[in-house]
Design a protein around this motif. Sequence first.
Motif, PDB file in Angstrom:
ATOM      1  N   VAL A 210       0.951  -1.131  -0.001  1.00  0.00           N
ATOM      2  CA  VAL A 210       0.027   0.229  -0.101  1.00  0.00           C
ATOM      3  C   VAL A 210       0.942   1.266  -0.030  1.00  0.00           C
ATOM      4  CG1 VAL A 210      -1.447   1.146   1.619  1.00  0.00           C
ATOM      5  CG2 VAL A 210      -1.876  -0.968   1.174  1.00  0.00           C
ATOM      6  N   ALA A 211       0.487   2.355  -0.644  1.00  0.00           N
ATOM      7  CA  ALA A 211       1.177   3.653  -0.610  1.00  0.00           C
ATOM      8  C   ALA A 211      -0.013   4.808  -0.377  1.00  0.00           C
ATOM      9  CB  ALA A 211       1.601   3.912  -1.912  1.00  0.00           C
ATOM     10  N   VAL A 212       0.321   5.343   0.739  1.00  0.00           N
ATOM     11  CA  VAL A 212      -0.596   6.523   1.228  1.00  0.00           C
ATOM     12  C   VAL A 212       0.166   7.835   1.125  1.00  0.00           C
ATOM     13  CG1 VAL A 212      -1.823   7.372   3.237  1.00  0.00           C
ATOM     14  CG2 VAL A 212      -1.358   5.073   3.065  1.00  0.00           C
ATOM     15  N   PHE A 213      -0.569   8.632   0.216  1.00  0.00           N
ATOM     16  CA  PHE A 213      -0.003  10.147  -0.052  1.00  0.00           C
ATOM     17  C   PHE A 213      -0.651  10.874   0.739  1.00  0.00           C
ATOM     18  CE2 PHE A 213       2.549   9.211  -4.051  1.00  0.00           C
ATOM     19  CZ  PHE A 213       1.986   7.898  -4.400  1.00  0.00           C
ATOM     20  N   ALA A 223      -3.648   4.072   6.627  1.00  0.00           N
ATOM     21  CA  ALA A 223      -2.610   3.226   7.119  1.00  0.00           C
ATOM     22  C   ALA A 223      -2.935   2.345   8.326  1.00  0.00           C
ATOM     23  CB  ALA A 223      -1.481   4.216   7.451  1.00  0.00           C
ATOM     24  N   GLU A 224      -3.876   2.932   9.060  1.00  0.00           N
ATOM     25  CA  GLU A 224      -4.221   2.013  10.365  1.00  0.00           C
ATOM     26  C   GLU A 224      -5.164   0.961   9.815  1.00  0.00           C
ATOM     27  OE1 GLU A 224      -3.302   1.543  12.984  1.00  0.00           O
ATOM     28  OE2 GLU A 224      -5.063   0.606  14.124  1.00  0.00           O
ATOM     29  N   GLY A 225      -6.034   1.262   8.945  1.00  0.00           N
ATOM     30  CA  GLY A 225      -6.873   0.243   8.180  1.00  0.00           C
ATOM     31  C   GLY A 225      -6.063  -0.606   7.610  1.00  0.00           C
ATOM     32  N   ALA A 226      -5.286  -0.392   6.990  1.00  0.00           N
ATOM     33  CA  ALA A 226      -4.329  -1.260   6.005  1.00  0.00           C
ATOM     34  C   ALA A 226      -3.518  -2.120   6.810  1.00  0.00           C
ATOM     35  CB  ALA A 226      -3.406  -0.651   5.117  1.00  0.00           C
ATOM     36  N   ARG A 227      -2.987  -1.623   7.937  1.00  0.00           N
ATOM     37  CA  ARG A 227      -2.254  -2.531   9.051  1.00  0.00           C
ATOM     38  C   ARG A 227      -3.208  -3.661   9.894  1.00  0.00           C
ATOM     39  NH1 ARG A 227      -2.326  -3.273  13.899  1.00  0.00           N
ATOM     40  NH2 ARG A 227      -4.099  -1.715  14.253  1.00  0.00           N
ATOM     41  N   ALA A 228      -4.271  -3.002   9.937  1.00  0.00           N
ATOM     42  CA  ALA A 228      -5.356  -4.019  10.749  1.00  0.00           C
ATOM     43  C   ALA A 228      -5.576  -5.097   9.645  1.00  0.00           C
ATOM     44  CB  ALA A 228      -6.530  -3.066  11.090  1.00  0.00           C
ATOM     45  N   SER A 229      -5.741  -4.957   8.188  1.00  0.00           N
ATOM     46  CA  SER A 229      -5.958  -5.826   7.335  1.00  0.00           C
ATOM     47  C   SER A 229      -4.915  -6.731   7.128  1.00  0.00           C
ATOM     48  CB  SER A 229      -6.640  -5.181   6.109  1.00  0.00           C
ATOM     49  OG  SER A 229      -7.570  -4.524   6.329  1.00  0.00           O
ATOM     50  N   GLY A 230      -3.804  -6.533   7.571  1.00  0.00           N
ATOM     51  CA  GLY A 230      -2.602  -7.418   7.396  1.00  0.00           C
ATOM     52  C   GLY A 230      -1.536  -6.935   6.262  1.00  0.00           C
ATOM     53  N   ALA A 231      -1.797  -5.763   5.702  1.00  0.00           N
ATOM     54  CA  ALA A 231      -0.709  -5.242   4.638  1.00  0.00           C
ATOM     55  C   ALA A 231       0.589  -5.397   5.184  1.00  0.00           C
ATOM     56  CB  ALA A 231      -1.106  -3.812   4.270  1.00  0.00           C
ATOM     57  N   SER A 232       1.305  -6.007   4.278  1.00  0.00           N
ATOM     58  CA  SER A 232       2.927  -6.234   4.679  1.00  0.00           C
ATOM     59  C   SER A 232       3.768  -4.867   4.546  1.00  0.00           C
ATOM     60  CB  SER A 232       3.234  -7.282   4.027  1.00  0.00           C
ATOM     61  OG  SER A 232       3.199  -7.232   2.619  1.00  0.00           O
ATOM     62  N   LYS A 233       3.623  -3.987   3.379  1.00  0.00           N
ATOM     63  CA  LYS A 233       4.280  -2.862   3.173  1.00  0.00           C
ATOM     64  C   LYS A 233       3.209  -1.509   3.095  1.00  0.00           C
ATOM     65  CE  LYS A 233       8.302  -2.131   0.463  1.00  0.00           C
ATOM     66  NZ  LYS A 233       9.240  -2.340   1.730  1.00  0.00           N
ATOM     67  N   ILE A 234       3.560  -0.755   3.886  1.00  0.00           N
ATOM     68  CA  ILE A 234       2.682   0.596   3.798  1.00  0.00           C
ATOM     69  C   ILE A 234       3.442   1.668   3.676  1.00  0.00           C
ATOM     70  CG2 ILE A 234       0.855   2.112   5.038  1.00  0.00           C
ATOM     71  CD1 ILE A 234       0.251  -0.697   6.399  1.00  0.00           C
ATOM     72  N   ILE A 235       3.702   2.155   2.473  1.00  0.00           N
ATOM     73  CA  ILE A 235       4.677   3.368   2.107  1.00  0.00           C
ATOM     74  C   ILE A 235       3.980   4.637   2.468  1.00  0.00           C
ATOM     75  CG2 ILE A 235       6.151   4.359   0.467  1.00  0.00           C
ATOM     76  CD1 ILE A 235       6.075   1.473  -0.988  1.00  0.00           C
ATOM     77  N   GLY A 236       4.507   5.666   3.301  1.00  0.00           N
ATOM     78  CA  GLY A 236       3.821   6.877   3.538  1.00  0.00           C
ATOM     79  C   GLY A 236       4.571   7.761   2.626  1.00  0.00           C
ATOM     80  N   VAL A 237       3.954   8.786   2.074  1.00  0.00           N
ATOM     81  CA  VAL A 237       4.491   9.673   1.318  1.00  0.00           C
ATOM     82  C   VAL A 237       4.004  11.200   1.773  1.00  0.00           C
ATOM     83  CG1 VAL A 237       4.770  10.722  -0.872  1.00  0.00           C
ATOM     84  CG2 VAL A 237       4.418   8.350  -0.539  1.00  0.00           C
ATOM     85  N   PHE A 255       8.849   5.380   4.402  1.00  0.00           N
ATOM     86  CA  PHE A 255       8.603   6.820   4.101  1.00  0.00           C
ATOM     87  C   PHE A 255       9.195   7.592   3.096  1.00  0.00           C
ATOM     88  CE2 PHE A 255       8.959  11.388   5.158  1.00  0.00           C
ATOM     89  CZ  PHE A 255       7.563  11.798   5.281  1.00  0.00           C
ATOM     90  N   ILE A 256       8.563   8.226   2.377  1.00  0.00           N
ATOM     91  CA  ILE A 256       9.349   8.821   1.210  1.00  0.00           C
ATOM     92  C   ILE A 256       8.826  10.353   1.301  1.00  0.00           C
ATOM     93  CG2 ILE A 256       9.424   9.464  -1.310  1.00  0.00           C
ATOM     94  CD1 ILE A 256       8.686   6.598  -1.653  1.00  0.00           C
ATOM     95  N   ASN A 257       9.863  11.354   1.106  1.00  0.00           N
ATOM     96  CA  ASN A 257       9.502  12.595   1.445  1.00  0.00           C
ATOM     97  C   ASN A 257       9.861  13.174  -0.115  1.00  0.00           C
ATOM     98  OD1 ASN A 257       9.606  15.550   1.462  1.00  0.00           O
ATOM     99  ND2 ASN A 257      11.090  15.588   3.115  1.00  0.00           N
ATOM    100  N   PRO A 258       8.684  13.555  -1.153  1.00  0.00           N
ATOM    101  CA  PRO A 258       8.951  13.744  -2.262  1.00  0.00           C
ATOM    102  C   PRO A 258       9.982  14.930  -2.706  1.00  0.00           C
ATOM    103  CG  PRO A 258       6.615  13.883  -1.699  1.00  0.00           C
ATOM    104  CD  PRO A 258       7.142  13.634  -0.525  1.00  0.00           C
TER     105      PRO A 258
END
Length: 389
Positions: A210-213, A223-237, A255-258
């Motif tokens: 998952v990527a969250v912008f 991100a919290e919803g994705a974590r609760a669903s068992g996502a293995s990679k959650i990239i925050g931008v 984490f990515i800072n554009p």
Amino acid sequence: MTSPEFANGETRGKIITCKAAVAYGPGEPFVIEQIHVHPPQNMEVRIKILYSSICHTDVSGWKGENEAQRAFPRIFGHEASGVVESVGKGVSEIKEGDIVVPIFNGECGECCYCKCEKSNMCERFGVNPMRKVMESDGRSRFSTIHGKPIFHFMNTSTFTEYTVVDSACVVNLHHVQTLNIKKLTLLSCGVPTGVGAAWNIANVHSGSSVAVFGLGAVGLAVAEGARASGASKIIGVDINPDKFIKAQALGVTDFINPREAEKPVYERIREMTNGGVDFSFECAGLSDVLRDAFLSTHEGWGLTVVLGIHTSPRLLPIHPMELFDGRRIVGSVFGGFKGRSQLPHFATKCGRGVVKLDDFITHELPFEEVNKAFDLLISGKSLRCLLHF
Ligand code: APR
Ligand code: ZN
Ligand code: ZN
């Protein structure tokens, strides 16, 4: 939960004089002043607000970013919790003293959308930032003490000690014993909007990427919803690196800072995920960000969910041929939840700890300091600042 002793019947049927934060023009500081709040009419509910928080949609409306939305004087605010002071004729599911949250995306229960399982739209009370008066009679329930009408916002208007909303836009959470009223406030908009986008719209599943912008409260709820669903990679931008600290607690793994990236963000994400994420979520309301989010998903099955409110007249930054690569894009309002019928169950789940709510409330201020609370959100210092009344 014991109801605070606010609903003692004394004000029932009468005009209430109370304090509200009134906005007189786009971007002008709120003025705390006495206003009149008229009694609820048929199928309406008058609520004593206990807490209200600030969401980015309040900022957009207050700034008048979309011209058609401009209507002043106005009472903003749509994420709140409160206790029912009185109800109008015909209201049966909510009674005086009940703990409730207002919802900007109502559910009348009778229109073709409300009867359709596939949608959480509502013909009469769906989200409509243009609406500035009550749906039933086209009038406002707020006025200055000199009788000049003050406009409503998003079916709710919560920067006031008392508000009137249609019963279609009220969720009764009186039975939820496991969450305190502060946490219930989060269920009025930001948290279900984000968590629901991951659960109901994207169906994020175990092991997915998952990527969250945009890592405001909405993005972090995704991100919290994705974590609760068992996502293995959650990239925050996010362009604000401070957001990563909070984000880590809510499931964000990378984490990515554009502003620091040497290549387009979507290229970086494709490299990190062997071709792209399964799901991306645009939670900043910016069209360049939306394009990055779209291109960051995997060809063939990637899905981008749009949660950000975009200003007009910008159009979708995607060439139709790009859809032939099998990437999909979809919008999401209130996380796909039907408010009145599905939010109580969601609240119960939150009470069981399926979704962690603790980290979303970063500040608390007296209602009179609403201008300061806006500064905190705009400057990126707060996720949710609760105003207490
Ligand atoms: N790239 C990535 N993130 C960005 C960018 C960008 N170019 N510009 C801004 N952001 C980040 C901000 O730094 C902030 O952390 O987006 C985040 C937005 O968060 P908030 O302002 O706290 O807004 P929030 O209440 O979470 O709402 C997010 O959803 O419901 C809609 O109207 C709402 O469009 C808004 C979005
Ligand atoms: Zn909101
Ligand atoms: Zn309806």
